[in-house]
Design a protein around this motif. Structure first.
Motif, short mmCIF file in Angstrom:
data_model
loop_
_atom_site.label_atom_id
_atom_site.label_comp_id
_atom_site.label_asym_id
_atom_site.label_seq_id
_atom_site.Cartn_x
_atom_site.Cartn_y
_atom_site.Cartn_z
N VAL A 192 0.82 -1.20 0.07
CA VAL A 192 0.08 0.07 0.13
C VAL A 192 0.93 1.26 -0.08
O VAL A 192 1.65 1.32 0.98
CB VAL A 192 -0.90 0.16 1.26
CG1 VAL A 192 -1.94 1.27 1.12
CG2 VAL A 192 -1.86 -1.31 1.27
N GLU A 193 1.04 1.87 -1.15
CA GLU A 193 2.07 2.92 -1.38
C GLU A 193 1.52 3.88 -2.41
O GLU A 193 1.18 3.41 -3.50
CB GLU A 193 3.36 2.27 -1.90
CG GLU A 193 4.37 3.45 -2.22
CD GLU A 193 4.75 4.54 -1.18
OE1 GLU A 193 4.36 5.60 -1.41
OE2 GLU A 193 5.30 4.10 -0.23
N GLU A 225 10.53 -5.94 -6.86
CA GLU A 225 11.48 -6.46 -5.96
C GLU A 225 10.93 -7.68 -5.25
O GLU A 225 11.47 -8.61 -5.21
CB GLU A 225 11.97 -5.51 -4.88
CG GLU A 225 12.85 -4.20 -5.55
CD GLU A 225 14.19 -4.10 -4.98
OE1 GLU A 225 14.40 -4.84 -3.99
OE2 GLU A 225 14.84 -3.35 -5.57
N PHE A 226 9.89 -7.44 -4.91
CA PHE A 226 8.98 -8.77 -4.02
C PHE A 226 8.94 -9.68 -4.81
O PHE A 226 8.69 -10.85 -4.62
CB PHE A 226 8.02 -8.15 -2.89
CG PHE A 226 8.63 -7.47 -1.86
CD1 PHE A 226 9.11 -8.02 -0.82
CD2 PHE A 226 8.36 -5.96 -1.86
CE1 PHE A 226 9.69 -7.30 0.02
CE2 PHE A 226 8.86 -5.23 -0.87
CZ PHE A 226 9.63 -5.99 0.29
N THR A 227 8.22 -9.49 -6.17
CA THR A 227 7.81 -10.54 -6.97
C THR A 227 9.10 -11.32 -7.41
O THR A 227 9.07 -12.61 -7.48
CB THR A 227 7.27 -9.85 -8.22
OG1 THR A 227 6.04 -9.18 -7.90
CG2 THR A 227 6.66 -11.11 -9.30
N ARG A 273 5.64 0.47 -7.91
CA ARG A 273 6.18 -0.48 -8.93
C ARG A 273 7.54 -0.99 -8.62
O ARG A 273 7.87 -2.18 -8.72
CB ARG A 273 6.50 0.27 -9.96
CG ARG A 273 5.03 0.85 -11.01
CD ARG A 273 5.26 1.27 -12.34
NE ARG A 273 5.99 2.56 -12.41
CZ ARG A 273 5.54 3.75 -12.05
NH1 ARG A 273 4.10 3.59 -11.96
NH2 ARG A 273 6.18 4.70 -12.20
N LEU A 274 8.51 -0.09 -7.81
CA LEU A 274 9.75 -0.61 -7.50
C LEU A 274 9.38 -1.80 -6.66
O LEU A 274 10.16 -2.84 -6.48
CB LEU A 274 10.72 0.24 -6.79
CG LEU A 274 11.91 -0.08 -6.01
CD1 LEU A 274 12.97 -0.57 -7.16
CD2 LEU A 274 12.55 1.08 -5.38
#
Length: 110
Positions: free
Chosen positions: A7-8, A20-22, A15-16
């Protein structure tokens, strides 16, 4: 695979983080507002949420206060540019598991 809700409200950061987490193997959903977060948390609760304090049209603290009492198994990670002690206290008291500074503690989210 672990599920994560980001949530950002800053589109480039969202998107960053999502990228990164994907890459780290998370199933990621990313939203820009507290309202969208509440909908996702209601319909498909993740294992963890990376949440900003200040959001367009609301705050991450409001999300914490509404969700933590009814979903205590979700891990909430506050990731903010406002690492002030008073925000830390409020967030932890409202149910956040972690309170991290975006500029210096991002790697700790993992």
């Amino acid at each position: 695979m672990p599920t994560l809700l980001i949530v950002e409200d800053d589109a480039s950061l969202r998107r960053l983080y999502e990228s990164e987490f994907t890459e780290d193997g998370y199933v990621v959903t990313a939203v820009s507002s507290g309202e969208e977060a509440m909908e996702k948390l209601r319909t498909s609760p993740p294992e963890a949420v990376v949440l900003d304090i200040r959001l367009t049209g609301g705050s991450g603290i409001e999300v914490l206060r509404k969700v933590c009492p009814v979903a205590p198994n979700i891990i909430f990670i506050m990731l903010t540019n406002h690492p002030d002690p008073q925000y830390r206290k409020i967030c932890i008291e409202s149910g956040a598991s972690y309170f991290l500074d975006k500029s210096s503690e991002f790697e700790k989210v993992r």
